[in-house]
Design a protein around this motif. Structure first.
Motif, PDB file in Angstrom:
ATOM      1  N   PRO A   2       0.954  -1.244  -0.042  1.00 19.63           N
ATOM      2  CA  PRO A   2      -0.122  -0.007  -0.079  1.00 19.63           C
ATOM      3  C   PRO A   2       0.681   1.142   0.045  1.00 19.63           C
ATOM      4  O   PRO A   2       1.987   1.249   0.496  1.00 19.63           O
ATOM      5  CB  PRO A   2      -0.734  -0.341   1.292  1.00 19.63           C
ATOM      6  N   GLU A   3       0.365   2.376  -0.768  1.00 21.06           N
ATOM      7  CA  GLU A   3       0.820   3.618  -0.657  1.00 21.06           C
ATOM      8  C   GLU A   3       0.935   4.333   0.589  1.00 21.06           C
ATOM      9  O   GLU A   3       0.055   4.238   1.592  1.00 21.06           O
ATOM     10  CB  GLU A   3       0.407   4.480  -1.716  1.00 21.06           C
ATOM     11  N   LEU A   4       2.284   4.849   1.009  1.00 22.57           N
ATOM     12  CA  LEU A   4       2.344   5.708   2.497  1.00 22.57           C
ATOM     13  C   LEU A   4       1.513   6.586   2.188  1.00 22.57           C
ATOM     14  O   LEU A   4       1.564   7.338   1.438  1.00 22.57           O
ATOM     15  CB  LEU A   4       3.882   5.842   2.792  1.00 22.57           C
ATOM     16  N   PRO A   5       0.972   7.020   3.640  1.00 23.50           N
ATOM     17  CA  PRO A   5       0.493   8.349   3.758  1.00 23.50           C
ATOM     18  C   PRO A   5       1.332   9.673   3.645  1.00 23.50           C
ATOM     19  O   PRO A   5       2.354   9.298   4.176  1.00 23.50           O
ATOM     20  CB  PRO A   5      -0.329   8.040   5.030  1.00 23.50           C
ATOM     21  N   LEU A   6       0.532  10.678   3.160  1.00 20.75           N
ATOM     22  CA  LEU A   6       1.805  11.829   3.105  1.00 20.75           C
ATOM     23  C   LEU A   6       1.292  12.716   4.212  1.00 20.75           C
ATOM     24  O   LEU A   6       0.030  13.206   4.093  1.00 20.75           O
ATOM     25  CB  LEU A   6       1.415  12.312   1.583  1.00 20.75           C
ATOM     26  N   GLU A  61      -6.857  12.507  12.056  1.00 19.22           N
ATOM     27  CA  GLU A  61      -7.523  11.433  11.401  1.00 19.22           C
ATOM     28  C   GLU A  61      -6.343  10.675  10.602  1.00 19.22           C
ATOM     29  O   GLU A  61      -6.267   9.249  10.871  1.00 19.22           O
ATOM     30  CB  GLU A  61      -8.446  11.579  10.471  1.00 19.22           C
ATOM     31  N   LEU A  62      -5.368  11.422  10.155  1.00 21.34           N
ATOM     32  CA  LEU A  62      -4.154  10.773   9.873  1.00 21.34           C
ATOM     33  C   LEU A  62      -3.471   9.979  10.821  1.00 21.34           C
ATOM     34  O   LEU A  62      -3.009   8.807  10.597  1.00 21.34           O
ATOM     35  CB  LEU A  62      -3.335  11.955   9.125  1.00 21.34           C
ATOM     36  N   ALA A  63      -3.284  10.475  11.877  1.00 21.25           N
ATOM     37  CA  ALA A  63      -2.595   9.833  12.940  1.00 21.25           C
ATOM     38  C   ALA A  63      -3.315   8.987  13.583  1.00 21.25           C
ATOM     39  O   ALA A  63      -2.605   7.567  13.432  1.00 21.25           O
ATOM     40  CB  ALA A  63      -2.359  10.864  14.198  1.00 21.25           C
ATOM     41  N   ARG A  64      -4.692   8.570  13.537  1.00 23.28           N
ATOM     42  CA  ARG A  64      -5.409   7.730  14.206  1.00 23.28           C
ATOM     43  C   ARG A  64      -5.136   6.255  13.431  1.00 23.28           C
ATOM     44  O   ARG A  64      -5.186   5.453  13.481  1.00 23.28           O
ATOM     45  CB  ARG A  64      -6.875   7.843  14.200  1.00 23.28           C
ATOM     46  N   ASP A  70       4.675   3.339   8.383  1.00 19.02           N
ATOM     47  CA  ASP A  70       5.643   4.432   7.648  1.00 19.02           C
ATOM     48  C   ASP A  70       4.958   5.575   7.108  1.00 19.02           C
ATOM     49  O   ASP A  70       3.879   5.565   6.706  1.00 19.02           O
ATOM     50  CB  ASP A  70       6.429   3.859   6.653  1.00 19.02           C
ATOM     51  N   TRP A  71       5.423   6.626   6.867  1.00 18.06           N
ATOM     52  CA  TRP A  71       4.803   7.819   6.309  1.00 18.06           C
ATOM     53  C   TRP A  71       5.914   8.221   5.424  1.00 18.06           C
ATOM     54  O   TRP A  71       7.132   8.113   5.364  1.00 18.06           O
ATOM     55  CB  TRP A  71       4.821   9.025   7.323  1.00 18.06           C
ATOM     56  N   HIS A  72       5.148   9.199   4.389  1.00 18.36           N
ATOM     57  CA  HIS A  72       6.031   9.992   3.434  1.00 18.36           C
ATOM     58  C   HIS A  72       6.162  11.462   3.843  1.00 18.36           C
ATOM     59  O   HIS A  72       5.006  12.087   4.451  1.00 18.36           O
ATOM     60  CB  HIS A  72       5.424  10.060   1.951  1.00 18.36           C
ATOM     61  N   VAL A  73       7.344  11.754   4.342  1.00 18.35           N
ATOM     62  CA  VAL A  73       7.552  12.995   5.112  1.00 18.35           C
ATOM     63  C   VAL A  73       8.324  14.229   4.074  1.00 18.35           C
ATOM     64  O   VAL A  73       9.505  13.693   3.856  1.00 18.35           O
ATOM     65  CB  VAL A  73       8.444  12.752   6.122  1.00 18.35           C
ATOM     66  N   GLY A 158       9.430   7.979   6.806  1.00 17.37           N
ATOM     67  CA  GLY A 158       9.898   7.911   8.263  1.00 17.37           C
ATOM     68  C   GLY A 158       8.708   7.387   8.934  1.00 17.37           C
ATOM     69  O   GLY A 158       7.660   7.270   8.494  1.00 17.37           O
ATOM     70  N   VAL A 159       9.093   7.522  10.310  1.00 14.35           N
ATOM     71  CA  VAL A 159       8.064   6.866  11.202  1.00 14.35           C
ATOM     72  C   VAL A 159       7.949   7.928  12.346  1.00 14.35           C
ATOM     73  O   VAL A 159       8.708   8.480  12.746  1.00 14.35           O
ATOM     74  CB  VAL A 159       8.386   5.233  11.909  1.00 14.35           C
ATOM     75  N   LEU A 160       6.859   7.932  13.014  1.00 14.79           N
ATOM     76  CA  LEU A 160       6.696   8.836  14.243  1.00 14.79           C
ATOM     77  C   LEU A 160       7.452   8.325  15.387  1.00 14.79           C
ATOM     78  O   LEU A 160       7.469   7.104  15.548  1.00 14.79           O
ATOM     79  CB  LEU A 160       5.045   8.902  14.384  1.00 14.79           C
ATOM     80  N   THR A 161       8.168   9.376  15.951  1.00 16.30           N
ATOM     81  CA  THR A 161       8.904   8.751  17.264  1.00 16.30           C
ATOM     82  C   THR A 161       8.168   9.059  18.586  1.00 16.30           C
ATOM     83  O   THR A 161       8.728   8.727  19.634  1.00 16.30           O
ATOM     84  CB  THR A 161      10.199   9.459  17.046  1.00 16.30           C
ATOM     85  N   SER A 162       7.251   9.775  18.577  1.00 12.41           N
ATOM     86  CA  SER A 162       6.421  10.158  19.855  1.00 12.41           C
ATOM     87  C   SER A 162       5.101  10.599  19.357  1.00 12.41           C
ATOM     88  O   SER A 162       4.722  10.771  18.242  1.00 12.41           O
ATOM     89  CB  SER A 162       7.031  11.448  20.438  1.00 12.41           C
TER      90      SER A 162
END
Length: 384
Positions: A2-6, A61-64, A70-73, A158-162
């Motif tokens: 699946p495509e990563l969320p932006l 909602e994106l965070a939920r 993984d994210w596109h950052v 990237g991934v969220l760290t907190s």
């Protein structure tokens, strides 16, 4: 796959970038050995977004939906403005790609007037332009958009760290803070700096203008039995000078050069020359172009001069030399340099000691503002 969320929200406030290396420093009485355990740093970026009610709702909602993935950052601290206007249907973006981290086959973020970004795939990266995999369309709000309204930034995974923090000022105005650990750190090439005896010399003019704080010490142990005098036992032969320096970079080229220099240090592993900028050696007589003898006001014992590297601020360029001998000459000290300067040295020439230094931390924090980047770095003296 699946495509990563932006994470498409543009950064509206200062961006914090943290670089983390890992170095094993083995100390001995006569010096130290440094072993790099992480050749490329971990990159953690923290963005602060000023959003309205709809933006805060979308961020929540994106965070939920994708917090643990993984994210596109978009890397807004590496963003550039294109050198030409963009139009719908265009397949090229003209800009200096060497000042950022654009990669073939990856994505680029495009935002207009600070709105949410849209992602476009990069087909290839040339020195002066990005070749897009498909023509621009809905990424632009109108058929043609002027270059000053556009911001282009590379995108990395990237991934969220907190936790994502949301601070509301009022119902329709708030700040969203998000920190990402980026993947696939680049291998940046060190910037071109003057070198002396195999080490680069850090002569950034912003360092000259910033306040320098220094501490002078030697590793010792204080032996106190409680019944007599305190005895000081040296634990090492090396005298240490530690400082905290601040470097500031303004503009895309200077910002990129600063990041490249920090990359070249590899945390605590690599060493460099750092001028004291203290004007320690004050000339008592001018020097001819072929002379290697420098007469100065006494500042140290004769033995302490020998082997020290110095910097001379000549009218044409900075010159580096090593003191090979020192004798007393009346009330002054006469120093012998490793070679002549090739040009006359006036009485008012500024002369500073050069100290071999390394970073004293594997964690470096860069503050990226709207027009400049700034880093404060602890450094410590190493044997020359």
């Amino acid at each position: 796959m699946p495509e990563l969320p932006l994470w498409s929200f543009p950064a509206a406030q200062e961006i914090t970038e943290v670089l983390e290396w890992r170095t094993d420093v083995l100390t001995s009485r006569a010096g130290e050995q440094r072993i790099g355990l992480r050749p490329r740093p971990r990159e953690i970026v923290t963005f602060r977004h000023r959003l309205d009610a709809l933006g805060m709702a979308r961020a929540a909602e994106l965070a939920r939906a994708g917090f643990a993935g993984d994210w596109h950052v978009p890397l807004w601290h590496m963003a550039l403005q294109p050198n030409a206007d963009l139009a719908q249907g265009a397949t090229e973006i003209l800009l200096d790609t060497g000042l950022s981290d654009f990669r073939s086959g990856e994505l680029v973020a495009i935002t207009v007037d600070g709105r949410e970004a849209a992602a476009v795939s990069i087909a290839s990266v040339l020195a002066d332009r990005l070749i897009l995999a498909e023509p621009l369309g809905l990424q632009l709000p109108s058929p043609a958009v002027a270059a000053p309204r556009i911001t282009v930034a590379p995108i990395r995974a990237g991934v969220l760290t907190s936790a994502i923090e949301v601070t509301r000022r009022r119902q329709g105005d708030g700040t969203v803070t998000a920190s990402f650990l980026l993947r696939d750190a680049p291998d940046l090439v060190a910037p071109v700096l003057p070198t002396y005896l195999g080490r680069p010399v850090q002569t950034d003019p912003s360092l000259v203008r910033r306040p320098l704080s220094a501490s002078l010490r030697r590793a010792v142990e204080y032996v106190d039995t409680g019944f007599g005098p305190v005895v000081v036992e040296p634990l090492g032969d090396v005298f240490e000078r530690s400082e905290t320096i601040t470097l500031k970079a303004q503009g895309p080229f200077a910002r990129h050069s600063l990041r490249r220099w920090l990359w070249s240090l590899r945390g605590r592993q690599a060493s460099f020359w750092l001028p004291t900028w203290g004007r320690e050696l004050q000339l008592r007589a001018a020097m001819t172009s072929g002379s290697t003898l420098m007469r100065v006001a006494p500042v140290a014992s004769l033995q302490a001069y020998v082997g020290r590297a110095i910097l001379l601020e000549m009218p044409t360029a900075l010159r580096f030399r090593t003191i090979t001998a020192a004798i007393a000459e009346g009330a002054d000290h006469r120093l012998t340099l490793s070679s002549n300067l090739g040009e006359p040295v006036s009485l008012t020439t500024r002369v500073h000691f050069l100290t071999a230094m390394r970073a004293d931390a594997d964690r470096v924090e860069i503050q990226h503002g709207a027009v400049a980047s700034e880093v404060t770095l602890p450094v410590v003296e190493v044997p020359a």
